[in-house]
Write a protein that holds these residues in place. Structure first.
Motif, PDB file in Angstrom:
ATOM      1  N   PRO A   1       1.144  -0.979  -0.018  1.00  0.00           N
ATOM      2  CA  PRO A   1       0.308   0.318  -0.073  1.00  0.00           C
ATOM      3  C   PRO A   1       0.756   1.313  -0.030  1.00  0.00           C
ATOM      4  O   PRO A   1       0.089   1.886  -0.904  1.00  0.00           O
ATOM      5  N   ASP A   2       2.528   0.792   1.165  1.00  0.00           N
ATOM      6  CA  ASP A   2       2.681   2.646   0.681  1.00  0.00           C
ATOM      7  C   ASP A   2       3.868   2.492  -0.790  1.00  0.00           C
ATOM      8  O   ASP A   2       3.186   3.614  -1.128  1.00  0.00           O
ATOM      9  N   ARG A   3       3.577   1.767  -1.013  1.00  0.00           N
ATOM     10  CA  ARG A   3       4.168   1.681  -2.778  1.00  0.00           C
ATOM     11  C   ARG A   3       3.204   2.188  -4.018  1.00  0.00           C
ATOM     12  O   ARG A   3       3.778   3.060  -4.502  1.00  0.00           O
ATOM     13  N   LYS A   4       2.490   1.495  -2.852  1.00  0.00           N
ATOM     14  CA  LYS A   4       1.086   2.144  -4.905  1.00  0.00           C
ATOM     15  C   LYS A   4       0.593   3.298  -4.198  1.00  0.00           C
ATOM     16  O   LYS A   4       0.950   4.244  -5.318  1.00  0.00           O
ATOM     17  N   ARG A   5       0.802   4.102  -3.210  1.00  0.00           N
ATOM     18  CA  ARG A   5       0.459   5.775  -2.522  1.00  0.00           C
ATOM     19  C   ARG A   5       1.604   6.239  -3.630  1.00  0.00           C
ATOM     20  O   ARG A   5       1.289   6.871  -4.177  1.00  0.00           O
ATOM     21  N   ALA A   6       2.626   6.263  -2.926  1.00  0.00           N
ATOM     22  CA  ALA A   6       4.219   6.643  -3.381  1.00  0.00           C
ATOM     23  C   ALA A   6       3.864   6.675  -4.881  1.00  0.00           C
ATOM     24  O   ALA A   6       4.039   7.383  -5.848  1.00  0.00           O
ATOM     25  N   LEU A   7       3.000   5.177  -5.857  1.00  0.00           N
ATOM     26  CA  LEU A   7       3.245   5.258  -7.595  1.00  0.00           C
ATOM     27  C   LEU A   7       1.734   6.904  -8.214  1.00  0.00           C
ATOM     28  O   LEU A   7       2.270   6.528  -8.847  1.00  0.00           O
TER      29      LEU A   7
ATOM     30  N   LEU B   1       3.086  10.147  -7.893  1.00  0.00           N
ATOM     31  CA  LEU B   1       4.115  10.033  -8.872  1.00  0.00           C
ATOM     32  C   LEU B   1       3.014  10.458 -10.757  1.00  0.00           C
ATOM     33  O   LEU B   1       2.975  11.407 -11.166  1.00  0.00           O
ATOM     34  N   LEU B   2       2.285   9.594  -9.896  1.00  0.00           N
ATOM     35  CA  LEU B   2       1.681   9.577 -11.453  1.00  0.00           C
ATOM     36  C   LEU B   2       0.951  10.851 -12.175  1.00  0.00           C
ATOM     37  O   LEU B   2       0.527  11.121 -12.800  1.00  0.00           O
ATOM     38  N   ASP B   3       0.347  11.027 -10.821  1.00  0.00           N
ATOM     39  CA  ASP B   3      -0.522  12.698 -10.813  1.00  0.00           C
ATOM     40  C   ASP B   3       0.811  14.150 -10.352  1.00  0.00           C
ATOM     41  O   ASP B   3      -0.164  15.625 -11.123  1.00  0.00           O
ATOM     42  N   ARG B   4       1.567  13.551 -10.983  1.00  0.00           N
ATOM     43  CA  ARG B   4       2.958  14.789 -10.626  1.00  0.00           C
ATOM     44  C   ARG B   4       2.402  15.389 -12.430  1.00  0.00           C
ATOM     45  O   ARG B   4       1.937  15.010 -12.962  1.00  0.00           O
ATOM     46  N   ARG B   5       2.971  16.708 -11.942  1.00  0.00           N
ATOM     47  CA  ARG B   5       1.976  17.455 -13.858  1.00  0.00           C
ATOM     48  C   ARG B   5       3.354  19.361 -13.378  1.00  0.00           C
ATOM     49  O   ARG B   5       3.439  19.485 -11.704  1.00  0.00           O
ATOM     50  N   SER B   6       3.696  19.641 -14.456  1.00  0.00           N
ATOM     51  CA  SER B   6       4.824  21.299 -14.112  1.00  0.00           C
ATOM     52  C   SER B   6       3.775  22.101 -14.019  1.00  0.00           C
ATOM     53  O   SER B   6       2.465  21.865 -14.003  1.00  0.00           O
ATOM     54  N   VAL B   7       3.716  22.775 -13.099  1.00  0.00           N
ATOM     55  CA  VAL B   7       3.092  23.952 -12.456  1.00  0.00           C
ATOM     56  C   VAL B   7       3.833  25.459 -13.001  1.00  0.00           C
ATOM     57  O   VAL B   7       4.550  25.455 -12.115  1.00  0.00           O
TER      58      VAL B   7
ATOM     59  N   ALA C   1       9.885  17.197  -5.489  1.00  0.00           N
ATOM     60  CA  ALA C   1       9.270  18.468  -5.016  1.00  0.00           C
ATOM     61  C   ALA C   1       7.259  17.964  -4.417  1.00  0.00           C
ATOM     62  O   ALA C   1       6.946  18.479  -4.121  1.00  0.00           O
ATOM     63  N   HIS C   2       7.020  17.347  -6.186  1.00  0.00           N
ATOM     64  CA  HIS C   2       5.829  16.729  -5.637  1.00  0.00           C
ATOM     65  C   HIS C   2       5.579  16.223  -4.376  1.00  0.00           C
ATOM     66  O   HIS C   2       4.108  16.396  -4.332  1.00  0.00           O
ATOM     67  N   LEU C   3       6.474  14.810  -4.970  1.00  0.00           N
ATOM     68  CA  LEU C   3       6.009  14.209  -2.885  1.00  0.00           C
ATOM     69  C   LEU C   3       5.803  15.377  -1.915  1.00  0.00           C
ATOM     70  O   LEU C   3       5.378  14.280  -0.949  1.00  0.00           O
ATOM     71  N   LEU C   4       6.656  16.271  -1.818  1.00  0.00           N
ATOM     72  CA  LEU C   4       7.047  17.214  -0.907  1.00  0.00           C
ATOM     73  C   LEU C   4       5.461  17.544  -0.732  1.00  0.00           C
ATOM     74  O   LEU C   4       5.483  18.217   0.293  1.00  0.00           O
ATOM     75  N   GLY C   5       4.648  18.141  -1.930  1.00  0.00           N
ATOM     76  CA  GLY C   5       3.396  18.586  -1.986  1.00  0.00           C
ATOM     77  C   GLY C   5       3.978  19.904  -2.343  1.00  0.00           C
ATOM     78  O   GLY C   5       3.124  21.287  -2.712  1.00  0.00           O
ATOM     79  N   TYR C   6       4.789  20.465  -3.025  1.00  0.00           N
ATOM     80  CA  TYR C   6       5.408  21.645  -3.807  1.00  0.00           C
ATOM     81  C   TYR C   6       4.768  21.364  -5.460  1.00  0.00           C
ATOM     82  O   TYR C   6       5.166  20.269  -5.301  1.00  0.00           O
ATOM     83  N   GLY C   7       4.764  22.556  -5.786  1.00  0.00           N
ATOM     84  CA  GLY C   7       4.498  22.641  -7.487  1.00  0.00           C
ATOM     85  C   GLY C   7       5.720  23.042  -7.802  1.00  0.00           C
ATOM     86  O   GLY C   7       6.944  23.624  -7.267  1.00  0.00           O
TER      87      GLY C   7
END
Length: 195
Positions: free
Chosen positions: A8-14, A17-23, A134-140
């Motif tokens: 589950p923790d690896r699935k959440r990380a994936l 990452l799949l939600d990452r977008r350039s902001v 940066a994305h995983l830490l909640g930043y854009g």
């Protein structure tokens, strides 16, 4: 493998990452020192053929953003003495509205058996690792290249003399809005090779 046996923790990380977008539109706060250390450490985990460790990161933040804006304007005027004021204003505004800029470059050893392209690609991989962190830490964040990233005066101002070079600028901060948009269709980009 359908993904059902992923922890589950690896699935959440994936999923993150799949939600990452350039902001593009960013504001304060930028990552704090501890978070920035994590982002930079992720850059240092990039693939590195020959253990050359070609990555160099130059932090542009705080008052240094104004001095960097001046360098961008000076470089634009040098490239084109008739550059329109609107373009110069855009170059000046960009660093001032960006909470943190990380200039990512490669220190290239042209005499080394590891090809130059691999050394530069390693710096590019470092940039991608940092975008993901940066994305995983909640930043854009967004990776910016273009004429200023390739300008020899801008490179020199940041400590990169040929054959060393910038691979781009990572702009990092808090997104002002949620990025939207469709993601590419995998089937349009993948083929099975057969002899």
């Amino acid at each position: 493998m359908d993904g059902s046996n992923i922890q589950p923790d690896r699935k959440r990380a994936l999923d993150l990452l799949l939600d990452r977008r350039s902001v593009g539109a960013l504001e304060d706060p930028a990552p704090n020192d501890r978070e920035l250390d994590l982002i930079l450490d992720m850059g240092l985990r990039a693939p590195d053929h020959g253990r050359l460790r070609p990555w160099r990161f130059v932090l542009i933040r705080g008052a240094a953003r104004g001095a960097f804006a001046d360098r961008l304007v000076a470089a634009a005027k040098k490239r084109d003495s008739a550059a329109p004021q609107s373009l110069l204003d855009r170059y000046r505004a960009w660093p001032l509205r960006t909470p943190l800029i990380i200039a990512v470059g490669a220190v290239v050893r042209p005499d080394h058996p590891v090809p130059e392209i691999e050394q530069v690609l390693s710096a590019g991989a470092a940039a991608m690792n940092m975008l993901n962190a940066a994305h995983l830490l909640g930043y854009g964040a967004i990776w910016v290249t273009g004429i200023n990233a390739y300008d020899p005066d801008i490179n020199a101002a940041l400590g990169f003399q040929m054959p060393d070079r910038l691979v781009g600028f990572l702009c990092v901060g808090t997104p002002t809005k949620v990025a939207a948009g469709e993601r590419p269709d995998r089937t349009q980009h993948v083929v099975d090779w057969s002899a």
